[in-house]
Write a protein that holds these residues in place. Structure first.
Motif, PDB file in Angstrom:
ATOM      1  N   ILE A  64       0.624  -1.398   0.203  1.00 55.43           N
ATOM      2  CA  ILE A  64      -0.020   0.030   0.139  1.00 55.43           C
ATOM      3  C   ILE A  64       0.667   1.264   0.316  1.00 55.43           C
ATOM      4  N   GLU A  65       0.215   2.100  -1.063  1.00 53.66           N
ATOM      5  CA  GLU A  65       0.758   3.246  -0.510  1.00 53.66           C
ATOM      6  C   GLU A  65       0.838   5.123  -0.221  1.00 53.66           C
ATOM      7  N   LEU A  66       1.514   4.696   0.887  1.00 57.72           N
ATOM      8  CA  LEU A  66       0.913   6.191   1.324  1.00 57.72           C
ATOM      9  C   LEU A  66       1.380   7.727   0.879  1.00 57.72           C
ATOM     10  N   SER A  67       1.674   8.177   1.377  1.00 56.69           N
ATOM     11  CA  SER A  67       2.102   9.890   0.739  1.00 56.69           C
ATOM     12  C   SER A  67       3.715  10.094   1.213  1.00 56.69           C
ATOM     13  N   GLY A  68       5.036   9.196   0.373  1.00 51.28           N
ATOM     14  CA  GLY A  68       5.780   9.603  -0.064  1.00 51.28           C
ATOM     15  C   GLY A  68       6.342   8.088   1.199  1.00 51.28           C
ATOM     16  N   LYS A  69       5.717   7.666   1.035  1.00 47.35           N
ATOM     17  CA  LYS A  69       6.546   5.800   1.739  1.00 47.35           C
ATOM     18  C   LYS A  69       5.432   5.396   1.135  1.00 47.35           C
ATOM     19  N   ALA A  70       5.644   3.827   1.292  1.00 45.09           N
ATOM     20  CA  ALA A  70       4.698   2.328   1.141  1.00 45.09           C
ATOM     21  C   ALA A  70       5.200   1.743   2.032  1.00 45.09           C
ATOM     22  N   ILE A  71       4.138   0.366   1.995  1.00 45.05           N
ATOM     23  CA  ILE A  71       3.696  -0.283   3.646  1.00 45.05           C
ATOM     24  C   ILE A  71       3.832  -2.359   2.437  1.00 45.05           C
ATOM     25  N   ASP A  72       5.196  -2.597   2.594  1.00 46.33           N
ATOM     26  CA  ASP A  72       5.186  -4.106   2.107  1.00 46.33           C
ATOM     27  C   ASP A  72       5.182  -5.016   2.872  1.00 46.33           C
ATOM     28  N   THR A  91     -15.038  -3.632   3.760  1.00 44.94           N
ATOM     29  CA  THR A  91     -14.236  -2.911   4.372  1.00 44.94           C
ATOM     30  C   THR A  91     -14.033  -1.682   3.618  1.00 44.94           C
ATOM     31  N   PHE A  92     -13.285  -0.482   4.474  1.00 42.54           N
ATOM     32  CA  PHE A  92     -13.076   0.355   3.947  1.00 42.54           C
ATOM     33  C   PHE A  92     -11.618   0.968   4.401  1.00 42.54           C
ATOM     34  N   THR A  93     -10.542   1.831   3.382  1.00 42.45           N
ATOM     35  CA  THR A  93      -8.940   1.886   4.003  1.00 42.45           C
ATOM     36  C   THR A  93      -9.224   3.040   4.314  1.00 42.45           C
ATOM     37  N   ARG A  94      -9.218   3.954   5.486  1.00 43.08           N
ATOM     38  CA  ARG A  94      -8.242   5.314   5.911  1.00 43.08           C
ATOM     39  C   ARG A  94      -6.712   5.114   5.877  1.00 43.08           C
ATOM     40  N   LEU A  95      -6.255   6.361   4.579  1.00 43.12           N
ATOM     41  CA  LEU A  95      -4.488   6.840   4.767  1.00 43.12           C
ATOM     42  C   LEU A  95      -4.573   7.788   4.936  1.00 43.12           C
ATOM     43  N   THR A  96      -3.305   7.594   5.991  1.00 47.95           N
ATOM     44  CA  THR A  96      -2.815   8.408   6.650  1.00 47.95           C
ATOM     45  C   THR A  96      -1.481   8.883   6.352  1.00 47.95           C
ATOM     46  N   ALA A  97      -0.504   9.535   6.501  1.00 46.37           N
ATOM     47  CA  ALA A  97       0.095   9.627   6.320  1.00 46.37           C
ATOM     48  C   ALA A  97       2.013   8.655   7.062  1.00 46.37           C
ATOM     49  N   ASP A  98       1.282   7.892   7.368  1.00 43.43           N
ATOM     50  CA  ASP A  98       2.116   7.231   8.372  1.00 43.43           C
ATOM     51  C   ASP A  98       1.163   5.398   8.326  1.00 43.43           C
ATOM     52  N   ARG A  99       0.053   5.362   8.162  1.00 42.11           N
ATOM     53  CA  ARG A  99      -0.787   4.056   8.208  1.00 42.11           C
ATOM     54  C   ARG A  99      -1.517   3.857   7.026  1.00 42.11           C
ATOM     55  N   ALA A 100      -2.203   2.974   7.289  1.00 38.00           N
ATOM     56  CA  ALA A 100      -3.046   2.328   6.178  1.00 38.00           C
ATOM     57  C   ALA A 100      -4.127   1.448   7.041  1.00 38.00           C
ATOM     58  N   GLU A 101      -4.854   2.022   7.627  1.00 36.60           N
ATOM     59  CA  GLU A 101      -6.351   1.662   8.736  1.00 36.60           C
ATOM     60  C   GLU A 101      -7.276   0.999   7.980  1.00 36.60           C
ATOM     61  N   PHE A 102      -8.113  -0.318   8.390  1.00 40.35           N
ATOM     62  CA  PHE A 102      -9.451  -0.731   7.997  1.00 40.35           C
ATOM     63  C   PHE A 102     -10.265  -0.910   9.063  1.00 40.35           C
ATOM     64  N   TYR A 103     -11.748  -0.129   7.957  1.00 41.60           N
ATOM     65  CA  TYR A 103     -12.658  -0.156   9.670  1.00 41.60           C
ATOM     66  C   TYR A 103     -13.529  -1.001   8.807  1.00 41.60           C
ATOM     67  N   ALA A 104     -14.517  -1.430   9.610  1.00 44.37           N
ATOM     68  CA  ALA A 104     -16.211  -2.565   8.929  1.00 44.37           C
ATOM     69  C   ALA A 104     -16.932  -1.280   7.948  1.00 44.37           C
ATOM     70  N   LEU A 105     -17.363  -1.693   7.054  1.00 47.47           N
ATOM     71  CA  LEU A 105     -18.352  -0.673   6.489  1.00 47.47           C
ATOM     72  C   LEU A 105     -19.684  -0.601   7.340  1.00 47.47           C
ATOM     73  N   ARG A 106     -19.944  -2.205   7.607  1.00 44.90           N
ATOM     74  CA  ARG A 106     -21.233  -2.871   8.356  1.00 44.90           C
ATOM     75  C   ARG A 106     -20.673  -3.474   8.184  1.00 44.90           C
ATOM     76  N   ARG A 107     -22.002  -4.000  10.018  1.00 43.37           N
ATOM     77  CA  ARG A 107     -22.033  -4.922  10.742  1.00 43.37           C
ATOM     78  C   ARG A 107     -21.094  -6.521   9.514  1.00 43.37           C
ATOM     79  N   ILE A 108     -20.368  -7.446  10.608  1.00 42.91           N
ATOM     80  CA  ILE A 108     -19.210  -8.304  10.181  1.00 42.91           C
ATOM     81  C   ILE A 108     -19.345  -9.358  10.885  1.00 42.91           C
ATOM     82  N   PRO A 109     -20.459 -10.485  10.558  1.00 45.51           N
ATOM     83  CA  PRO A 109     -20.355 -11.546  10.876  1.00 45.51           C
ATOM     84  C   PRO A 109     -19.277 -12.368  11.022  1.00 45.51           C
ATOM     85  N   PRO A 110     -19.099 -13.292  12.186  1.00 45.70           N
ATOM     86  CA  PRO A 110     -18.266 -14.378  12.494  1.00 45.70           C
ATOM     87  C   PRO A 110     -17.531 -15.384  11.559  1.00 45.70           C
ATOM     88  N   GLY A 111     -16.574 -15.346  10.620  1.00 40.58           N
ATOM     89  CA  GLY A 111     -16.521 -16.315   9.577  1.00 40.58           C
ATOM     90  C   GLY A 111     -16.665 -15.625   7.893  1.00 40.58           C
TER      91      GLY A 111
END
Length: 140
Positions: A64-72, A91-111
């Motif tokens: 994932i590419e961030l601002s000026g760097k990437a996480i491999d 899910t959706f990804t929220r990118l910051t200068a240092d992180r790529a965070e994942f959040y649930a778009l809706r309720r996600i059941p186990p499995g």
């Protein structure tokens, strides 16, 4: 460069397994509430130029590419490196200068397999999408 390691109660319960989309996927190991932070993409922090060199010619890329760097995450054997694309993601990804965070778009059941819309990627619309969503765009 630095290596990012992430841990949280939800993240620690995720599991990797066979995916109906492609290869291996990432699955919820517990109920995940809508809008909850699930975790962060983890791996080695590298320069953008190095990331693009590594991605060239590969079908599977865990970068994932961030601002000026990437996480491999190529060398990582857990986590979001296994999240597959879907045109109807849970899910959706929220990118910051240092992180790529994942959040649930809706309720996600186990499995349930966790998916994200890759959006712009190194595939440039040349890789056939296999998500199976009702309104699949057909390409990644």
């Amino acid at each position: 460069m630095a290596r990012i390691i992430y841990s949280s109660p939800i993240y620690d319960k995720l599991r990797v397994g066979p995916s109906t989309i492609t290869g291996r996927g990432l699955f919820a190991g517990c109920l995940i509430s809508a809008r909850a932070k699930i975790g962060e993409f983890e791996g080695e922090v590298i320069a953008i130029r190095e990331a693009r060199r590594k991605a060239r010619g590969r079908k599977v890329v865990a970068i994932i590419e961030l601002s000026g760097k990437a996480i491999d995450a190529s060398a990582t054997r857990r986590g979001f490196r296994y999240i597959n694309h879907s045109c109807a993601p849970n899910t959706f990804t929220r990118l910051t200068a240092d992180r790529a965070e994942f959040y649930a778009l809706r309720r996600i059941p186990p499995g349930e397999e966790l998916t994200v819309d890759y959006g712009l990627s190194h595939h440039d619309g040349q890789l056939a999408c296999q998500c199976g969503a009702a309104h699949c765009r057909g390409w990644i």
